[in-house]
Structures are given as C-alpha cells and as structure tokens.
Design a protein around this motif. Structure first.
Motif, short mmCIF file in Angstrom:
data_model
loop_
_atom_site.label_atom_id
_atom_site.label_comp_id
_atom_site.label_asym_id
_atom_site.label_seq_id
_atom_site.Cartn_x
_atom_site.Cartn_y
_atom_site.Cartn_z
N GLU A 200 -0.85 9.89 -3.68
CA GLU A 200 0.08 9.40 -4.71
C GLU A 200 0.91 8.24 -4.17
OE1 GLU A 200 1.40 13.16 -7.37
OE2 GLU A 200 1.75 13.39 -5.23
N ILE A 201 1.31 8.33 -2.91
CA ILE A 201 2.09 7.24 -2.30
C ILE A 201 1.26 5.97 -2.25
CG2 ILE A 201 3.12 6.43 -0.13
CD1 ILE A 201 4.08 9.37 0.24
N VAL B 22 2.16 2.42 -3.95
CA VAL B 22 2.22 1.16 -3.19
C VAL B 22 1.38 0.11 -3.89
CG1 VAL B 22 1.61 0.02 -1.03
CG2 VAL B 22 2.72 2.26 -0.97
N GLU B 23 0.18 0.48 -4.32
CA GLU B 23 -0.69 -0.47 -5.03
C GLU B 23 -0.01 -0.97 -6.30
OE1 GLU B 23 -3.23 -1.92 -4.04
OE2 GLU B 23 -4.45 -0.64 -2.77
N ARG C 99 -2.10 2.57 2.83
CA ARG C 99 -1.96 3.82 3.58
C ARG C 99 -1.02 3.66 4.77
NH1 ARG C 99 -8.05 4.81 4.85
NH2 ARG C 99 -7.73 2.60 5.25
N CYS C 100 -0.74 2.42 5.16
CA CYS C 100 0.13 2.15 6.31
C CYS C 100 1.59 1.94 5.91
CB CYS C 100 -0.37 0.91 7.06
SG CYS C 100 -2.01 1.11 7.74
N LEU D 67 7.12 0.50 7.05
CA LEU D 67 8.54 0.63 6.73
C LEU D 67 9.35 0.98 7.98
CD1 LEU D 67 10.09 0.33 4.07
CD2 LEU D 67 9.89 2.79 3.75
N ARG D 68 8.79 1.83 8.84
CA ARG D 68 9.47 2.18 10.10
C ARG D 68 9.62 0.95 10.99
NH1 ARG D 68 10.25 7.12 12.21
NH2 ARG D 68 9.70 6.43 14.30
N ARG D 69 8.57 0.13 11.05
CA ARG D 69 8.64 -1.08 11.89
C ARG D 69 9.69 -2.05 11.36
NH1 ARG D 69 3.17 -0.27 11.76
NH2 ARG D 69 2.80 -1.96 10.28
#
Length: 198
Positions: free
Chosen positions: A5-6, A10-11, A68-69, A74-76
């Motif tokens: 779903e995420i 994102v798409e 998928r990344c 977001l963390r980076r």
C-alpha cells in the motif's frame, strides 16, 4: 498499512496526488520526528526539522526511482538535513538568562510521569521476551540510533537482511506487547518510535 500500500501511495504521490502524500506523511511522521529528535536533541527543533523533511521530500519525490525505497530514502533525507541544521547552528554553550526566564516551564504531572514509566517498563518486558537476535536488532536501530548500514556492519550481514530482521522483530514485539498492553502494541505498530523512549 502494508508495504504494498505504501508503494502504491508513493506512485500516486509522484504523479502529484496530495492526498496520497498526506497519507505517507501520516504514516511516517512519528518515525521522522523520532529520528530528528535523536539527532538535534530539541523537541521544537525536531518538529521543525520533520516538517522541513516532508516539504523537501515532496519536492524531490519524482527523483525517487524505486518506490519500495521510500522509507530508507526518507531516513537519509532526515539524517542529511539534521546534519546541515546542526552544522549551521554550531555548538550551543548556553542561552541568555532573559530568554530562559521567558520560557514557560513544562513538567509532567505525576500521572503522566507514571504512565511514561509504565510504558517503558512494559516495552523492556516485551523486549526481554524476544529472542536475542530480535532484541539486539531492535535495540541497535531504535534505542542506539544505528543506521541500517551500521547494523549490517555490526552483525556482518547484508543491509537487506537487517531490514528483514527489523520487520520480523517488530512484528514479534507487537505480538508480545499485545499480551502485555494492547494499547501500547497499537502505538508501537504505527512506526516503532515508542522504542526510542526506552
């Protein structure tokens, strides 16, 4: 919400769907804030940083090749923006006494303090019931603030293995917490940021 779903969100967000991006913000807001707080050590500044991260991410989202990344990306961004903010700010050696006097003191009530202590105790109890590898992986990521790459080096495994271990360990901890305190399990299930309090 599943990772499938995420990926779909994102798409959709990459095509300009603001509602989809809003869902992503809601899903990752707590984890970005927790990471920002662990870096800048100031709740208000962490909140500002988290907002800046989501604004920046929204502008740069079309550049993300693999949806998928998204979480790692977001963390980076959060880590890089925190470093930039700390570099610009420079070391803090103190503040003007007039500024400090103007700040309203906020302390927890006895009930709030007790509730926080109880939640921390329950999390520790849940962690203690996990297998050593699950516990060590969660503690490295959420409590000690290690990156996926650092954990991979520490455990001498690929980064993908660390991601899988984190995912599985979180699910196992959620199951344990459901037996201890279902409301804590639900809070933890959103993004795991509750662990940062331990």
């Amino acid at each position: 919400m599943s990772w499938t779903e995420i990926t779909v969100l994102v798409e959709q967000a990459k095509t300009g769907d603001r509602e989809a991006y809003g869902e992503l913000v809601a899903r990752f807001q707590s984890s970005v804030y927790a990471m920002a707080l662990s870096r800048v050590r100031d709740p208000l500044e962490a909140q500002e940083l988290a907002q800046d991260v989501f604004v920046h991410a929204m502008r740069k989202l079309p550049q993300l090749r693999d949806p998928r990344c998204f979480a790692g990306w977001l963390r980076r961004i959060t880590a890089r923006m925190a470093i930039n903010r700390l570099t610009r700010r420079g070391p803090l050696f103190g503040a003007d006494t007039e500024v400090l006097d103007a700040v309203e003191a906020r302390t927890r009530t006895a009930e709030e303090q007790f509730a926080v202590g109880e939640a921390v105790d329950q999390l520790k109890e849940g962690l203690a019931e996990l297998k050593p590898l699950d516990r060590q992986t969660l503690e490295a990521f959420y409590i000690r603030g290690r990156s996926l790459k650092q954990i991979a080096r520490e455990f001498a495994v690929p980064t993908g293995t660390v991601k899988r271990r984190l995912h599985v360990a979180r699910l196992r901890l959620k199951e344990v917490l459901e037996g201890i305190d279902p409301s804590l399990a639900e809070r933890f299930a959103t993004d795991g940021a509750e662990l940062a309090a331990v």
